[in-house]
Scaffold this active site. Sequence first.
Site, mmCIF file in Angstrom:
data_model
loop_
_atom_site.group_PDB
_atom_site.id
_atom_site.type_symbol
_atom_site.label_atom_id
_atom_site.label_comp_id
_atom_site.label_asym_id
_atom_site.label_seq_id
_atom_site.Cartn_x
_atom_site.Cartn_y
_atom_site.Cartn_z
ATOM 1 N N LYS A 52 16.601 39.205 48.498
ATOM 2 C CA LYS A 52 16.478 39.654 46.945
ATOM 3 C C LYS A 52 15.533 38.554 46.493
ATOM 4 C CE LYS A 52 21.443 40.968 46.838
ATOM 5 N NZ LYS A 52 22.927 40.684 46.593
ATOM 6 N N GLN A 96 26.829 36.399 44.244
ATOM 7 C CA GLN A 96 26.988 36.933 45.325
ATOM 8 C C GLN A 96 28.509 36.829 45.963
ATOM 9 O OE1 GLN A 96 24.447 38.572 47.109
ATOM 10 N NE2 GLN A 96 25.705 39.111 48.802
ATOM 11 N N ASP A 119 24.259 42.895 38.242
ATOM 12 C CA ASP A 119 25.013 43.658 39.396
ATOM 13 C C ASP A 119 25.770 44.890 38.625
ATOM 14 O OD1 ASP A 119 25.026 42.822 41.991
ATOM 15 O OD2 ASP A 119 26.318 40.922 41.378
#
Length: 298
Positions: A52, A96, A119
């Site tokens: 990412k 994460q 997200d």
Amino acid sequence: MNSPILIGKDLAIHKQQVLAQDIAKFNLNTPPHLVVMIVGNDPASQLYVKTKQKRCAAVGILSTQLTFNNDVPQETLLASIQKHNDDPSTHGILVQLPLPKHIDTQAVIEAIVPSKDVDGFHPFNLGRLAQNSPLLRPCTPYGIMQLLQHYAIPIQGQHAVVLGKSTIVGLPMSLELLAAKATISICHRHTHDIMQYTRQADILITATGQPQMIRADHIKKGTIVIDVGITRLENGSIVGDVHFDSVKNKAGGITPVPGGVGPMTVTALLQNTWQAYISQQSQLCPKNQTHYSDLDGQ
Ligand code: GUN
């Protein structure tokens, strides 16, 4: 007949190039800034985060990784999120997942201010999606929707079967497909006779993490098969939820693993970070100006 392979990797490269151009056009003094938090040292999570960050750098998004020990107190993590919620130089926050057991994942998700929730997992953003008025959209389903759109795969009126009901994939995937006017079946570990559903699917999205469980006899001819699973087998090879070699000749379209859904997930994260930045810097975006040409908000 060979089914077309839906090559997420190529589309991701194209979309990221378009995004990089869009960002470069603004000649920004302060670039978009994504803060990525990772707890513990799970190798798979570390690899995802590294990927990412690499893609962020390539499109002109600044990223900062904050690493916490596996035993970090929840309050420490929440305090760091709060600090970045309040910091105007942070535009996106990603924690994460999965998190260690002692941390309440839902509390962490809800701690992120919705405008920086790149997200798209916060109840506000999931609620917007559920009401077909999305703002920041969960990355994997958003990436998959762009892949389906790119390959002109019809969705309206189709029967979409989603295997998995997680907040990360299954649930928002179902909401995306519902918004696009598909008929949805959601299967999960308590569903009896999954094959009864998969065999009816026009579009099958699988996110079970069960390596190669979907075989040719799970589908009818022509099904579009989207494989979100990714597992490293003991022999080192990487496979998805689908037994690719047996399914590919029966499917109407199929995503490979790797090189299918994964790169589109990362692309959607970059798009979300740019979108979050844009909405936080509204003075840069006079009304009616097209600020990001390739975010087609389907
Ligand atoms: N773990 C696996 N996929 C994801 C994702 O899309 N976002 C976050 N935050 N964690 C993940």
